[in-house]
Design a protein around this motif. Sequence first.
Motif, mmCIF file in Angstrom:
data_model
loop_
_atom_site.group_PDB
_atom_site.id
_atom_site.type_symbol
_atom_site.label_atom_id
_atom_site.label_comp_id
_atom_site.label_asym_id
_atom_site.label_seq_id
_atom_site.Cartn_x
_atom_site.Cartn_y
_atom_site.Cartn_z
ATOM 1 N N ASP A 3 7.726 -79.670 2.421
ATOM 2 C CA ASP A 3 6.695 -78.655 2.631
ATOM 3 C C ASP A 3 6.859 -77.500 1.647
ATOM 4 O O ASP A 3 5.876 -76.935 1.177
ATOM 5 C CB ASP A 3 6.736 -78.136 4.069
ATOM 6 C CG ASP A 3 6.171 -79.137 5.063
ATOM 7 O OD1 ASP A 3 5.609 -80.175 4.641
ATOM 8 O OD2 ASP A 3 6.284 -78.875 6.278
ATOM 9 N N TYR A 138 5.459 -70.937 16.357
ATOM 10 C CA TYR A 138 5.505 -72.226 15.671
ATOM 11 C C TYR A 138 6.938 -72.730 15.669
ATOM 12 O O TYR A 138 7.837 -72.063 15.153
ATOM 13 C CB TYR A 138 4.981 -72.084 14.232
ATOM 14 C CG TYR A 138 5.018 -73.369 13.456
ATOM 15 C CD1 TYR A 138 4.025 -74.322 13.618
ATOM 16 C CD2 TYR A 138 6.055 -73.631 12.558
ATOM 17 C CE1 TYR A 138 4.059 -75.511 12.912
ATOM 18 C CE2 TYR A 138 6.093 -74.814 11.848
ATOM 19 C CZ TYR A 138 5.099 -75.750 12.032
ATOM 20 O OH TYR A 138 5.136 -76.937 11.321
ATOM 21 N N SER A 144 6.722 -74.582 6.567
ATOM 22 C CA SER A 144 5.847 -75.538 7.258
ATOM 23 C C SER A 144 4.715 -74.804 7.964
ATOM 24 O O SER A 144 3.556 -75.233 7.902
ATOM 25 C CB SER A 144 6.638 -76.371 8.257
ATOM 26 O OG SER A 144 7.606 -77.151 7.586
ATOM 27 N N HIS A 148 0.783 -75.304 6.903
ATOM 28 C CA HIS A 148 -0.214 -75.785 7.865
ATOM 29 C C HIS A 148 -1.372 -74.793 8.028
ATOM 30 O O HIS A 148 -2.524 -75.204 8.158
ATOM 31 C CB HIS A 148 0.439 -76.071 9.221
ATOM 32 C CG HIS A 148 1.311 -77.279 9.199
ATOM 33 N ND1 HIS A 148 0.869 -78.533 8.852
ATOM 34 C CD2 HIS A 148 2.629 -77.425 9.484
ATOM 35 C CE1 HIS A 148 1.865 -79.400 8.919
ATOM 36 N NE2 HIS A 148 2.952 -78.746 9.303
ATOM 37 N N ARG A 151 -3.532 -74.908 4.721
ATOM 38 C CA ARG A 151 -4.324 -76.147 4.607
ATOM 39 C C ARG A 151 -5.371 -76.267 5.716
ATOM 40 O O ARG A 151 -6.198 -77.160 5.684
ATOM 41 C CB ARG A 151 -3.414 -77.368 4.662
ATOM 42 C CG ARG A 151 -2.596 -77.574 3.421
ATOM 43 C CD ARG A 151 -2.010 -78.949 3.314
ATOM 44 N NE ARG A 151 -1.264 -79.357 4.489
ATOM 45 C CZ ARG A 151 -0.368 -80.331 4.510
ATOM 46 N NH1 ARG A 151 -0.102 -81.008 3.412
ATOM 47 N NH2 ARG A 151 0.255 -80.629 5.618
ATOM 48 N N GLY A 152 -5.317 -75.378 6.702
ATOM 49 C CA GLY A 152 -6.275 -75.429 7.797
ATOM 50 C C GLY A 152 -5.891 -76.410 8.890
ATOM 51 O O GLY A 152 -6.680 -76.667 9.799
ATOM 52 N N ASP A 153 -4.672 -76.944 8.841
ATOM 53 C CA ASP A 153 -4.188 -77.864 9.876
ATOM 54 C C ASP A 153 -3.861 -77.115 11.165
ATOM 55 O O ASP A 153 -3.809 -77.711 12.236
ATOM 56 C CB ASP A 153 -2.913 -78.589 9.413
ATOM 57 C CG ASP A 153 -3.107 -79.380 8.145
ATOM 58 O OD1 ASP A 153 -4.254 -79.786 7.859
ATOM 59 O OD2 ASP A 153 -2.116 -79.588 7.423
ATOM 60 N N LEU A 154 -3.613 -75.827 11.048
ATOM 61 C CA LEU A 154 -3.247 -74.985 12.178
ATOM 62 C C LEU A 154 -4.104 -73.723 12.106
ATOM 63 O O LEU A 154 -4.146 -73.066 11.074
ATOM 64 C CB LEU A 154 -1.762 -74.616 12.091
ATOM 65 C CG LEU A 154 -1.214 -73.802 13.228
ATOM 66 C CD1 LEU A 154 -0.544 -74.730 14.228
ATOM 67 C CD2 LEU A 154 -0.200 -72.810 12.722
#
Length: 176
Positions: A3, A138, A144, A148, A151-154
Amino acid sequence: MTDLDILAAFPAAGELGPVLNDWEEAETVLGTTFPPAFKAFLTAFGGAKFDDFLRVYRAGAENEHVDLVAMTLAARKTMEDSRPHIRALLKERAVQPSQLIRWGGTDNADMCFLVPHADPDRWCVLIVIGRGNEFDLYEGPVESYLLHVLRGDLVSDVFPEDFPDEDPGYERNPWI
């Protein structure tokens, strides 16, 4: 790729050069031993500003407003004197506000912390809104969490809807 490697590959601007952190002084003053993953993160990104919004501090920065030690000591006092919901969260983890490590902050006065743990692989990230009760917790390392979010994952409960930008990046400032 880790990451940290992926995060480092984001578009970057600013000054090149090594990021110098005074680990010995920071660990002595703050009464902790930082996990190797956090040291690697700050060695890569100390002084950097992500999406012109989130500043990563540096251990030993001359500017006290971006110095990990100075900002941690000030934030510990703030967290001890206010935020009962955060104190309750920390109590569940057997952590005192005086053990938090403030690794960054935002232009909105949001505070980015590490929550220590006896196992260096189990330190987690706590983001606390500047004004209000929202927070993110988190279970993982800083790089990490940040990856996230960028990238818009979270989706953060703390950061505004316009963070991150569509094409997130960071500005290096190793001498700040």
